[in-house]
Design a protein around this motif. Structure first.
Motif, PDB file in Angstrom:
ATOM      1  N   GLU A  27       0.860  -1.177   0.000  1.00 34.62           N
ATOM      2  CA  GLU A  27       0.000   0.000   0.000  1.00 34.62           C
ATOM      3  C   GLU A  27       0.893   1.222   0.000  1.00 34.62           C
ATOM      4  OE1 GLU A  27      -3.934   1.370  -0.006  1.00 34.62           O
ATOM      5  OE2 GLU A  27      -3.338  -0.681   0.373  1.00 34.62           O
ATOM      6  N   ASP A  28       0.923   1.960  -1.082  1.00 29.39           N
ATOM      7  CA  ASP A  28       1.818   3.105  -1.150  1.00 29.39           C
ATOM      8  C   ASP A  28       1.277   4.149  -2.090  1.00 29.39           C
ATOM      9  OD1 ASP A  28       3.816   4.913  -1.146  1.00 29.39           O
ATOM     10  OD2 ASP A  28       5.307   3.632  -2.131  1.00 29.39           O
ATOM     11  N   HIS A  29       0.750   5.205  -1.512  1.00 29.96           N
ATOM     12  CA  HIS A  29       0.304   6.335  -2.309  1.00 29.96           C
ATOM     13  C   HIS A  29       1.083   7.582  -1.928  1.00 29.96           C
ATOM     14  CE1 HIS A  29      -3.208   4.601  -4.358  1.00 29.96           C
ATOM     15  NE2 HIS A  29      -3.166   3.789  -3.337  1.00 29.96           N
ATOM     16  N   SER A  30       2.283   7.383  -1.345  1.00 31.55           N
ATOM     17  CA  SER A  30       3.049   8.508  -0.863  1.00 31.55           C
ATOM     18  C   SER A  30       4.136   8.918  -1.826  1.00 31.55           C
ATOM     19  CB  SER A  30       3.681   8.153   0.482  1.00 31.55           C
ATOM     20  OG  SER A  30       4.534   7.045   0.346  1.00 31.55           O
ATOM     21  N   LYS A 164     -13.073   4.696  -3.310  1.00 38.89           N
ATOM     22  CA  LYS A 164     -11.757   4.616  -2.665  1.00 38.89           C
ATOM     23  C   LYS A 164     -10.772   5.561  -3.340  1.00 38.89           C
ATOM     24  CE  LYS A 164      -8.290   1.332  -1.019  1.00 38.89           C
ATOM     25  NZ  LYS A 164      -7.868  -0.095  -0.992  1.00 38.89           N
ATOM     26  N   ALA A 165     -10.829   5.655  -4.672  1.00 41.47           N
ATOM     27  CA  ALA A 165      -9.938   6.574  -5.387  1.00 41.47           C
ATOM     28  C   ALA A 165     -10.248   8.014  -4.990  1.00 41.47           C
ATOM     29  CB  ALA A 165     -10.092   6.388  -6.894  1.00 41.47           C
ATOM     30  N   ARG A 166     -11.531   8.335  -4.846  1.00 46.47           N
ATOM     31  CA  ARG A 166     -11.902   9.678  -4.400  1.00 46.47           C
ATOM     32  C   ARG A 166     -11.375   9.950  -2.992  1.00 46.47           C
ATOM     33  NH1 ARG A 166     -15.651  12.137  -7.624  1.00 46.47           N
ATOM     34  NH2 ARG A 166     -16.733  10.775  -9.129  1.00 46.47           N
ATOM     35  N   LEU A 167     -11.430   8.915  -2.138  1.00 48.58           N
ATOM     36  CA  LEU A 167     -10.939   9.070  -0.771  1.00 48.58           C
ATOM     37  C   LEU A 167      -9.443   9.350  -0.775  1.00 48.58           C
ATOM     38  CD1 LEU A 167     -11.392   8.913   2.280  1.00 48.58           C
ATOM     39  CD2 LEU A 167     -11.044   6.430   2.121  1.00 48.58           C
ATOM     40  N   TYR A 168      -8.699   8.633  -1.608  1.00 52.92           N
ATOM     41  CA  TYR A 168      -7.259   8.861  -1.689  1.00 52.92           C
ATOM     42  C   TYR A 168      -6.955  10.266  -2.200  1.00 52.92           C
ATOM     43  CZ  TYR A 168      -5.570   4.154  -0.633  1.00 52.92           C
ATOM     44  OH  TYR A 168      -5.241   2.984  -0.008  1.00 52.92           O
ATOM     45  N   MET A 169      -7.723  10.728  -3.170  1.00 58.97           N
ATOM     46  CA  MET A 169      -7.499  12.079  -3.678  1.00 58.97           C
ATOM     47  C   MET A 169      -7.781  13.120  -2.603  1.00 58.97           C
ATOM     48  SD  MET A 169      -9.016  11.804  -7.553  1.00 58.97           S
ATOM     49  CE  MET A 169      -8.601  13.513  -7.906  1.00 58.97           C
ATOM     50  N   ASN A 180      -0.912  10.772  -2.787  1.00 63.13           N
ATOM     51  CA  ASN A 180      -1.008  11.376  -4.117  1.00 63.13           C
ATOM     52  C   ASN A 180      -2.335  12.109  -4.280  1.00 63.13           C
ATOM     53  OD1 ASN A 180       1.415  10.793  -5.405  1.00 63.13           O
ATOM     54  ND2 ASN A 180       0.757   8.711  -5.878  1.00 63.13           N
ATOM     55  N   THR A 181      -2.329  13.086  -5.149  1.00 65.09           N
ATOM     56  CA  THR A 181      -3.574  13.764  -5.495  1.00 65.09           C
ATOM     57  C   THR A 181      -4.030  13.405  -6.902  1.00 65.09           C
ATOM     58  OG1 THR A 181      -2.328  15.684  -6.285  1.00 65.09           O
ATOM     59  CG2 THR A 181      -3.059  15.722  -3.984  1.00 65.09           C
ATOM     60  N   GLU A 182      -3.225  12.620  -7.615  1.00 55.47           N
ATOM     61  CA  GLU A 182      -3.563  12.245  -8.982  1.00 55.47           C
ATOM     62  C   GLU A 182      -4.517  11.049  -8.987  1.00 55.47           C
ATOM     63  OE1 GLU A 182      -2.686  13.790 -11.811  1.00 55.47           O
ATOM     64  OE2 GLU A 182      -1.783  15.320 -10.532  1.00 55.47           O
ATOM     65  N   PRO A 183      -5.489  11.029  -9.874  1.00 56.17           N
ATOM     66  CA  PRO A 183      -6.426   9.905  -9.944  1.00 56.17           C
ATOM     67  C   PRO A 183      -5.800   8.716 -10.662  1.00 56.17           C
ATOM     68  CG  PRO A 183      -6.899  11.453 -11.691  1.00 56.17           C
ATOM     69  CD  PRO A 183      -5.806  12.082 -10.862  1.00 56.17           C
ATOM     70  N   TYR A 207      -6.152   1.426 -11.616  1.00 61.74           N
ATOM     71  CA  TYR A 207      -4.808   1.349 -12.181  1.00 61.74           C
ATOM     72  C   TYR A 207      -4.096   2.688 -11.967  1.00 61.74           C
ATOM     73  CZ  TYR A 207      -6.567  -2.739 -14.762  1.00 61.74           C
ATOM     74  OH  TYR A 207      -7.125  -3.946 -15.112  1.00 61.74           O
ATOM     75  N   TYR A 208      -2.949   2.638 -11.320  1.00 59.74           N
ATOM     76  CA  TYR A 208      -2.152   3.833 -11.078  1.00 59.74           C
ATOM     77  C   TYR A 208      -0.781   3.707 -11.740  1.00 59.74           C
ATOM     78  CZ  TYR A 208      -5.404   4.996  -7.236  1.00 59.74           C
ATOM     79  OH  TYR A 208      -6.515   5.305  -6.487  1.00 59.74           O
ATOM     80  N   SER A 209      -0.200   4.849 -12.083  1.00 59.00           N
ATOM     81  CA  SER A 209       1.199   4.888 -12.491  1.00 59.00           C
ATOM     82  C   SER A 209       2.031   5.278 -11.285  1.00 59.00           C
ATOM     83  CB  SER A 209       1.417   5.920 -13.602  1.00 59.00           C
ATOM     84  OG  SER A 209       0.775   5.527 -14.788  1.00 59.00           O
ATOM     85  N   ALA A 210       3.207   4.689 -11.181  1.00 56.77           N
ATOM     86  CA  ALA A 210       4.132   5.006 -10.104  1.00 56.77           C
ATOM     87  C   ALA A 210       5.419   5.558 -10.715  1.00 56.77           C
ATOM     88  CB  ALA A 210       4.416   3.753  -9.269  1.00 56.77           C
TER      89      ALA A 210
END
Length: 259
Positions: A27-30, A164-169, A180-183, A207-210
């Motif tokens: 889990e990594d959105h940082s 969940k994506a909205r929550l992360y944004m 991250n703020t990117e969708p 699907y996210y890009s890292a």
């Protein structure tokens, strides 16, 4: 379980490849803001999956894509289709679009894509879907270890952000240093069937890009989880989240105190 990160290493080098589509779980959105690996200029809206899922065949839930070369196409592309490892029904498995079909879908979407990159794009597209299926199986094996799960149908929803994506944004807006703020650049909804009971369950895949590897290899992230459509899925989500929290606590307790 759920968030998966990996570098992509298909048979053909994927460095600097303009690929639209994601592997161990982390889990990594940082990290740095995610972005679609395809450079669309201009790109006023979210990038979409190049396969048009809105015109699916009622027989196999796959888009009907032409195998004929597109107008002004200068490079001949293979028309052979690769069989996936994903079961459908009656002993059959899903097939991926051929490079020619994939390119025709890109052309129909209006994307300007170098023809020499299409085969690499198809390899990565297929790779990411195989990894997504493995993540689905991890969830399903918790409850049905002996059931032969099938993918009944699916739908691409690139313009529809999951809750969940909205929550992360939103979290990225509150804590930009941690999230991250990117969708996500794409979303799929997969409906799986449990043959023993006939039950169907919806899974959501973001699907996210890292950030790429130091050598330039692209890295993608998958967030795969059952949709909160029924009590069973809610229970599974809570159980996995609890396990991940306790695993994180145990891991932190193993670390020596800082001096």
């Amino acid at each position: 379980m759920g968030q998966t990160n990996s570098r992509v290493e298909p048979a053909t080098s994927a460095k600097a490849s303009p690929v639209p589509h994601t592997v161990p779980v982390a889990e990594d959105h940082s990290s740095k803001p995610a972005k679609c690996p395809i450079d669309h200029n201009p790109a006023p809206k979210l990038a979409e999956c190049p396969v048009d899922h809105s015109s699916l065949s009622p027989l196999n839930q796959m888009p009907t894509l032409s195998q004929e070369p597109a107008q002004n196409q200068s490079v001949r592309l293979p028309t052979n289709r690769t069989e996936s490892s994903i079961p459908r029904d009656q002993g059959l498995k899903w097939e991926y679009p051929s490079p020619q079909q994939f390119y025709n879908a890109l052309v129909r979407k209006g994307w300007e894509t170098p023809e020499e990159h299409v085969e690499t794009m198809v390899e990565i597209h297929n790779f990411l879907n195989e990894e997504a299926w493995e993540e689905v199986l991890k969830w399903e094996r918790r409850r049905n270890p002996d059931d032969d799960i099938q993918l009944a149908r699916f739908m691409g929803k690139p313009g529809q952000l999951s809750p969940k994506a909205r929550l992360y944004m939103f979290a990225g807006w509150l804590l930009p240093s941690r999230f991250n703020t990117e969708p996500p650049f794409d979303r799929h909804d997969w409906i799986i069937r449990r043959p023993k009971t006939g039950e169907e369950v919806r899974y959501v895949i973001d699907y996210y890009s890292a950030p790429p590897e130091p050598d330039g290899s692209p890295v993608f992230s998958l967030d795969v989880r059952p949709a909160i459509d029924n009590f069973g899925s809610v229970k599974d989500r809570i159980a996995v989240a609890t396990e991940e929290v306790w695993a994180s606590i145990r891991e932190n307790n193993k670390k020596p105190p800082s001096q």
